[in-house]
Design a protein around this motif. Sequence first.
Motif, PDB file in Angstrom:
ATOM      1  N   LEU A  22       0.787  -1.118   0.274  1.00 37.09           N
ATOM      2  CA  LEU A  22      -0.068   0.052   0.115  1.00 37.09           C
ATOM      3  C   LEU A  22       0.820   1.230   0.142  1.00 37.09           C
ATOM      4  N   ALA A  23       1.820   1.296   0.830  1.00 35.02           N
ATOM      5  CA  ALA A  23       2.815   2.305   0.715  1.00 35.02           C
ATOM      6  C   ALA A  23       3.546   2.640  -0.607  1.00 35.02           C
ATOM      7  N   SER A  24       3.704   1.406  -1.348  1.00 38.47           N
ATOM      8  CA  SER A  24       4.492   1.485  -2.381  1.00 38.47           C
ATOM      9  C   SER A  24       3.590   2.124  -3.486  1.00 38.47           C
ATOM     10  N   LEU A  25       2.326   1.705  -3.374  1.00 38.24           N
ATOM     11  CA  LEU A  25       1.365   2.309  -4.304  1.00 38.24           C
ATOM     12  C   LEU A  25       1.026   3.772  -4.074  1.00 38.24           C
ATOM     13  N   LYS A  26       0.879   4.068  -2.827  1.00 41.50           N
ATOM     14  CA  LYS A  26       0.623   5.502  -2.488  1.00 41.50           C
ATOM     15  C   LYS A  26       1.919   6.271  -2.800  1.00 41.50           C
ATOM     16  N   ARG A  27       3.137   6.054  -2.851  1.00 39.03           N
ATOM     17  CA  ARG A  27       4.303   6.655  -3.342  1.00 39.03           C
ATOM     18  C   ARG A  27       4.356   6.834  -4.901  1.00 39.03           C
ATOM     19  N   ARG A  28       4.008   5.842  -5.516  1.00 37.35           N
ATOM     20  CA  ARG A  28       3.852   5.695  -7.106  1.00 37.35           C
ATOM     21  C   ARG A  28       2.655   6.710  -7.368  1.00 37.35           C
ATOM     22  N   ARG A  29       1.530   6.774  -6.679  1.00 30.86           N
ATOM     23  CA  ARG A  29       0.371   7.782  -7.038  1.00 30.86           C
ATOM     24  C   ARG A  29       0.930   9.161  -6.847  1.00 30.86           C
ATOM     25  N   ASN A  30       1.683   9.432  -5.762  1.00 30.37           N
ATOM     26  CA  ASN A  30       2.196  10.811  -5.358  1.00 30.37           C
ATOM     27  C   ASN A  30       3.241  11.163  -6.306  1.00 30.37           C
ATOM     28  N   ALA A  31       3.925  10.312  -6.775  1.00 29.36           N
ATOM     29  CA  ALA A  31       4.890  10.689  -7.791  1.00 29.36           C
ATOM     30  C   ALA A  31       4.227  11.346  -9.265  1.00 29.36           C
ATOM     31  N   LEU A  32       3.125  10.902  -9.356  1.00 29.02           N
ATOM     32  CA  LEU A  32       2.333  11.518 -10.410  1.00 29.02           C
ATOM     33  C   LEU A  32       1.748  12.975 -10.375  1.00 29.02           C
ATOM     34  N   SER A  33       2.032  13.497  -8.925  1.00 25.36           N
ATOM     35  CA  SER A  33       1.203  14.515  -8.681  1.00 25.36           C
ATOM     36  C   SER A  33       2.214  15.957  -9.345  1.00 25.36           C
ATOM     37  N   HIS A  77       8.219  15.906   6.528  1.00 26.23           N
ATOM     38  CA  HIS A  77       7.071  15.073   6.692  1.00 26.23           C
ATOM     39  C   HIS A  77       6.039  15.154   5.927  1.00 26.23           C
ATOM     40  N   VAL A  78       6.057  16.026   4.600  1.00 28.55           N
ATOM     41  CA  VAL A  78       5.018  16.199   3.634  1.00 28.55           C
ATOM     42  C   VAL A  78       5.016  14.791   2.981  1.00 28.55           C
ATOM     43  N   SER A  79       5.875  14.265   2.299  1.00 27.19           N
ATOM     44  CA  SER A  79       5.841  13.118   1.693  1.00 27.19           C
ATOM     45  C   SER A  79       7.123  12.203   1.649  1.00 27.19           C
ATOM     46  N   HIS A  80       7.084  11.081   0.843  1.00 23.83           N
ATOM     47  CA  HIS A  80       8.362  10.254   1.064  1.00 23.83           C
ATOM     48  C   HIS A  80       9.216  11.048  -0.064  1.00 23.83           C
ATOM     49  N   ASP A  81       8.863  11.664  -0.910  1.00 24.26           N
ATOM     50  CA  ASP A  81       9.897  12.084  -1.947  1.00 24.26           C
ATOM     51  C   ASP A  81      10.467  13.681  -1.180  1.00 24.26           C
ATOM     52  N   TRP A  82       9.605  14.206  -0.763  1.00 25.11           N
ATOM     53  CA  TRP A  82      10.053  15.340   0.321  1.00 25.11           C
ATOM     54  C   TRP A  82      11.056  15.141   1.114  1.00 25.11           C
ATOM     55  N   ARG A  83      10.515  14.179   1.890  1.00 27.94           N
ATOM     56  CA  ARG A  83      11.626  13.581   2.924  1.00 27.94           C
ATOM     57  C   ARG A  83      13.121  13.129   2.474  1.00 27.94           C
ATOM     58  N   THR A  84      13.028  12.616   1.244  1.00 30.68           N
ATOM     59  CA  THR A  84      14.005  12.032   0.650  1.00 30.68           C
ATOM     60  C   THR A  84      15.154  13.216   0.178  1.00 30.68           C
ATOM     61  N   ILE A  85      14.489  14.098  -0.492  1.00 29.70           N
ATOM     62  CA  ILE A  85      15.286  15.150  -1.026  1.00 29.70           C
ATOM     63  C   ILE A  85      15.694  16.007   0.224  1.00 29.70           C
ATOM     64  N   ALA A  86      14.987  16.324   1.175  1.00 32.34           N
ATOM     65  CA  ALA A  86      15.415  17.216   2.466  1.00 32.34           C
ATOM     66  C   ALA A  86      16.481  16.397   3.372  1.00 32.34           C
ATOM     67  N   LEU A  87      16.545  15.296   3.357  1.00 33.58           N
ATOM     68  CA  LEU A  87      17.429  14.700   4.024  1.00 33.58           C
ATOM     69  C   LEU A  87      18.875  14.522   3.230  1.00 33.58           C
ATOM     70  N   GLU A  88      18.762  14.295   2.004  1.00 32.44           N
ATOM     71  CA  GLU A  88      20.027  14.285   1.307  1.00 32.44           C
ATOM     72  C   GLU A  88      20.435  15.717   0.818  1.00 32.44           C
TER      73      GLU A  88
END
Length: 468
Positions: A22-33, A77-88
């Motif tokens: 489910l988390a993987s599907l949500k990330r794929r969906r959010n990646a399309l925003s 804490h906005v999204s997985h992508d944001w967190r990845t970019i922020a931490l890196e």
Amino acid sequence: MTTIPESQHALDLEIAKLEQVLASLKRRRNALSAISQLPTELMHSIFYLSIRYPDEARGENWTPLLNLEDTRRSISHVSHDWRTIALEWPALWSEIHIEKTPKVAYLDLIRERARGIPLSLVTHWITRSTVPAVRHVFQADGARLKSVALLDPVSVLRDLLPELNACSNTIEFLELDDPTSHPLGPPDRTETDALSGNFPKLRSLRISAWETLVLPPLSFNPASLTRLELFFRRFPSTHVTDALFGTLRNVALHLTSLTLSFMLPNNVQSGSLTTAGMLPIEMPCIKDISLISNGQNILPAFSSLLLVPSSVRKVLIAGRQGSTSQDLSSSLQHICTNIPSPEFLQLNYIFTPGDGLYSMHAYALKATPLNSQDAVELSPDNVTLRLLPSSHVQPSPEVKPHTFPASLVNPSGWLCSALRHIVLTCPLPILPFWKALALVPNFRSNRASRHTFRRCILPDSGRSAGRK
């Protein structure tokens, strides 16, 4: 036969697998925003603007927000992508804010996320119990500190002074301010402190309300210093002011901006600045200079020493209640020795509703602006006089506005010798002002003449202008 705990464990494993799917599907969906389609570099710019704001007074975009930690937490804490970019992205973690008593492990985590880039340290109203955490940053990463802002009581600043001096080789921006200091409180003369580090890379220095801090001329001589701001709320001792003049002489050749402010308590509005016999201080690169005081004889003492070139862009001489119009007049004559006399003068009458106080601002420009009504305050090339009420006067509707001192309107003096245009946005000045103005050689009130006079009235409902 399986037991109930084993069945529960099997179901937990199955639930965990489904949650991962489910988390993987949500990330794929959010990646399309749309927001997820933005380039990483643009996201970096958005993050940067969320943690810093442009500070025009300093001319640098390095001033951090006070709620930095909350902002960084929200971003990550906005999204997985944001967190990845922020931490890196190391720049997001290059600001270290200390307000309460943070854990050393958390400070180490921030430093680790910042990797090897320069750091900025900000402390705000900390206590002595927090000093060890600040010392840890100085000692662990002092070589990476680029900017330091210590906004704390003098007792705390004094405790951190050895670490600050030890890290002086890398600091470019330094601010030392005691926001708890009250000008009506008793002065602290029990100790003398010294900013004795070499600070070879220091570009901007701001010191406020630390009257026992000495800038020793023999050791403090930063060759890169271009901006110096000193704010005194009590009159310092003689050895502090003597050291100040010596240090100012050391750095004057490369200073582009200077602010000196002596705002003394209402009951102590006099003090002696020993400048007799001192050689003038040449400031060939200065572009912006401000002299502010409510003490008698302080403005003339400073302005008599400073040699300002004709290339200066802005000059501000501000006198509050306590200084005299003669102080302003003398300061103006001294500081503007090499500046061409102005063609244009605008007198602004200003009322601050929040304070219930009036002040008067006089803008003197070398040339008349095309739109003198609106462009004068935005002009990059002007001399400003400000007659300000005391910052400790109780607001009252009965407080009378300041009037422009007649002693400044000397027809042969700097302010009026070449005057051709004048704009008033204030009630008519006192009669001696008009008598003196009538003697200005180049000024005329004839409508047909090229020399013009305009009087502007500011009623409560707005501004109206008429030509006389």
